[in-house]
Design an enzyme around this catalytic site. Structure first.
Site, PDB file in Angstrom:
ATOM      1  N   ASP A  47      25.054 -46.057  47.270  1.00 28.99           N
ATOM      2  CA  ASP A  47      24.221 -47.243  47.025  1.00 28.99           C
ATOM      3  C   ASP A  47      23.365 -47.541  48.258  1.00 28.99           C
ATOM      4  OD1 ASP A  47      23.177 -49.748  46.574  1.00 28.99           O
ATOM      5  OD2 ASP A  47      25.073 -50.721  46.108  1.00 28.99           O
ATOM      6  N   ASP A  59      23.231 -60.008  40.930  1.00 25.06           N
ATOM      7  CA  ASP A  59      23.099 -59.083  42.055  1.00 25.06           C
ATOM      8  C   ASP A  59      22.145 -59.763  43.034  1.00 25.06           C
ATOM      9  OD1 ASP A  59      22.400 -57.115  43.824  1.00 25.06           O
ATOM     10  OD2 ASP A  59      21.446 -55.799  42.353  1.00 25.06           O
ATOM     11  N   LYS A  95      19.643 -61.877  53.348  1.00 24.60           N
ATOM     12  CA  LYS A  95      20.974 -61.260  53.209  1.00 24.60           C
ATOM     13  C   LYS A  95      21.400 -60.560  54.499  1.00 24.60           C
ATOM     14  CE  LYS A  95      23.229 -58.111  49.953  1.00 24.60           C
ATOM     15  NZ  LYS A  95      22.997 -57.408  48.699  1.00 24.60           N
ATOM     16  N   GLU A 118      29.160 -54.318  45.353  1.00 27.81           N
ATOM     17  CA  GLU A 118      28.044 -53.730  44.583  1.00 27.81           C
ATOM     18  C   GLU A 118      28.377 -52.339  44.020  1.00 27.81           C
ATOM     19  OE1 GLU A 118      24.895 -54.230  47.402  1.00 27.81           O
ATOM     20  OE2 GLU A 118      24.966 -56.398  47.143  1.00 27.81           O
TER      21      GLU A 118
END
Ligand code: AMP
Length: 607
Positions: free
Chosen positions: A193, A8, A70, A171
């Site tokens: 999420d 992850d 990211k 994810e």
């Protein structure tokens, strides 16, 4: 069989997991933590620091420490996301050669995939250390709402880190896998999420080991960092009102504010009030030092971020509509991501779905666990898991007048393939240029440009006579590729792709080599460090027992010789500590080990 891992790669933290004997396990790092900060820094001496080591020095080395990479991966220079980062990040963001984004650390410019590759490399090393073997294959997760450029760039990051990326998975889908794996479920679930940088919502049907995503949506610029930014803004405004000083102009102050804001936000998940205390945050020209001291209440925090929380709920509503489901159709809501620990977030989700969300799964680890399960399923065919994911964005082309024609609809199950026929518009036209984009706007320019494809070598014929069939594929990774063929002759047409962001194949290959070379250097320096430790240990031991050995020998000539040799070995060993030569260090370590053996023998005989 070699182990495959799930990674992850988070905005704030990263996590690595592996399935061992059928059970998924999160692998702790050397310090014993199950997550590692997604932070990379280059020290003054040019050393690469990753994770906790990078976080620890972030305040004093703010300009050369990259966090939240990211948020920049696969983004185009000039895009709103990049402009936002340019304003808020203390590190230097510069324009790359392909309209892409790079960061300058010390005197070197790094692409964003390179920065992310350093985090992946660290996760690879954590797994290798734990498993005691090399790890070369991985499944990496990305936010469901990532577009093709962002997915491709993440895959490139994996390659640069020396990983064979078996699959890129979403994810929330990974979280669903972790939740449903090994259970005989027949349910419709929603995965909410909210992580450090992104928000995703996915609605899935789980039945007999099949995980079927019905709809997914999100916002790749909505996460914990934005919550922190609201707190930073509040703190700086309050400070400016009191002292007429803008703290955001000071890199070091900004980094301290960032840490303090996040800490306060986290504390307010369990406490009603949090004290923000930053002494000596600013020094005026007249050397007067200023301190920042404020109390932030949970109510105030909730007021500062209320619109952010509501934005996530609006996306949930839209996603249910796209899945053609009502709230009552959802059997379970699962919370993923560190931000879902915030009570206001839990309350909003609870109110919208009219049910208490499930918190049984660990929000920080569940995504990596799901990735490990998928990795295992890809290499061991007997693992009974089937994942049917969807593409989060519509894929299409620019048509005459700047319009956007959709070829693959949003929420189509991947892998998928669709063809489109192009005809020539001019006599003897030998090439056609096609712009491929992703997004939902009717106007091409408002969508994300993935690439320009030029069909070349077309037959010379009258306008409209040559028909070329172009096939657009979206792989299970969510990555787009294009093929073309002349319909009359059946001949494949060559396609030239111009990357609009990201890296060329040559650049990636160069980075793979550079990274591998760097890792060899790191291993060599680790070996040097280990030899130095061996020398230090031996010297300490010899010096400790020296008086005992001396008295055991009782002044004999042979004994004096042994003691002189020992003194020599210690002196040479100590001076060797200053050397980088492996040969010198090894020979000193051997001499010291021999001395220790002699000493042990003497002491054994004496007792
Ligand atoms: P993730 O990307 O899932 O690791 O989430 C990281 C984000 O969650 C960061 O913005 C953290 O500040 C935030 N976070 C972690 N723990 C908490 C907490 N207890 N309360 C509020 N936010 C948290």
């Amino acid at each position: 069989m070699a182990n495959v891992v799930g990674i992850d790669l988070g905005t704030t933290n990263s996590c690595v997991s592996v399935v061992l004997d059928g059970t998924p396990k999160v692998i702790p790092n050397k310090a014993g933590y199950k997550t590692t900060p997604s932070i990379v820094a280059i020290s003054e001496s040019g050393r690469r620091l990753v994770g906790q080591m990078a976080k620890r020095q972030a305040i004093t080395n703010a300009r050369h420490t990259v966090y939240a990479a990211k948020r920049l991966i696969g983004r185009k220079w000039g895009s709103p996301a990049v402009l936002h980062s340019l304003e808020t990040c203390p590190y230097q963001i510069v324009q790359g050669p392909h309209e892409d984004v790079r960061v300058k650390l010390r005197d070197k410019v790094y692409s964003v995939p390179e920065v992310s590759s350093m985090i992946l490399q660290e996760m690879k090393l954590i797994a290798e250390e734990y498993l005691g073997e090399e790890v070369t294959q991985a499944v990496i997760t990305v936010p469901a709402y990532f577009n093709d450029n962002q997915r491709q760039a993440t895959k490139d990051a994996g390659r640069i880190a020396g990983l064979d990326v078996l699959r890129i998975i979403n994810e929330p889908t990974a979280a669903a896998l972790a939740y449903g794996y090994g259970k005989d479920l027949d349910q419709t679930i929603a995965i909410y999420d909210l992580g450090g940088g992104t928000f995703d919502i996915s609605v899935l049907e789980i039945s007999e080991g099949v995980f079927d995503v019905m709809a997914t949506s999100g916002d790749t610029f909505l996460g914990g960092e934005d919550f922190d930014a609201r707190v930073i803004e509040w703190l700086t405004l309050e400070f400016a009102a009191e002292h007429r000083v803008d703290l955001r102009k000071d890199d070091m102050a900004l980094q301290r504010l960032k840490d303090a804001a996040e800490k306060a936000k986290i504390e307010l998940s369990t406490l009603a009030q949090s004290e923000v205390n930053l002494p000596f945050i600013f020094t005026r020209e007249n050397n007067e030092t200023l301190h920042l001291q404020r109390t932030l209440s949970r109510d105030k925090l909730e007021e500062l971020v209320a619109d952010l929380v509501q934005r996530t709920i609006k996306i949930c509503n839209q996603t249910l509509e796209e899945a053609q489901l009502s709230i009552a159709d959802v059997d379970e809501v699962i919370l993923v991501g560190g931000m879902t620990r915030m009570p206001a977030v839990q309350r909003a989700v609870n109110e919208f779905f009219k049910r208490t969300p499930k918190k049984g799964v660990h929000p920080d680890e569940v995504v990596a666990i799901g990735a490990a399960i998928q990795a295992q399923a890809l290499v061991h065919e007997d693992t009974e898991v089937l994942l049917l994911d969807v593409t989060p964005h519509s894929l299409g082309i620019m048509v005459y007048g700047g319009g956007f024609e959709i070829i693959i609809e949003k929420n189509s199950t991947v892998p998928t393939s669709q063809s489109h026929i192009f005809t020539t518009v001019r006599d003897n036209q030998t090439s056609v240029k096609i712009l491929v984009l992703q997004g939902e706007s009717l106007r091409a320019e408002e969508n994300e440009l993935l690439g320009e494809f030029v069909l070349t070598g077309l037959r010379k014929a009258a306008a409209g006579e040559v028909e070329v069939e172009v096939t657009f594929d979206i792989s299970a990774d969510g990555i787009v590729s294009v093929r073309a063929r002349d319909l009359e002759t059946g001949k494949a047409q060559s396609i030239t792709v111009t990357a609009t962001s990201g890296l060329t194949e040559d650049e990636i290959k160069k980075m793979i080599t550079e990274n591998a070379e760097y890792m060899v250097q790191v291993r060599q320096s680790e070996e040097v460090d280990a030899k130095r430790d061996q020398i230090r240990r031996a010297v300490r031991e010899i010096e400790k027992v020296f008086p005992e050995v001396e008295s055991a020998l009782g002044g004999s000539a042979l004994g004096q010789d042994a003691l002189a040799k020992a003194r020599d070995a210690v002196t040479t060993g100590k001076s060797a500590l200053g050397s980088n030569s492996m040969a010198q260090l090894s020979s000193s370590a051997e001499a010291l080990e021999r001395t220790l053996q002699v000493f042990t023998g003497i002491l054994e005989r004496a007792t």
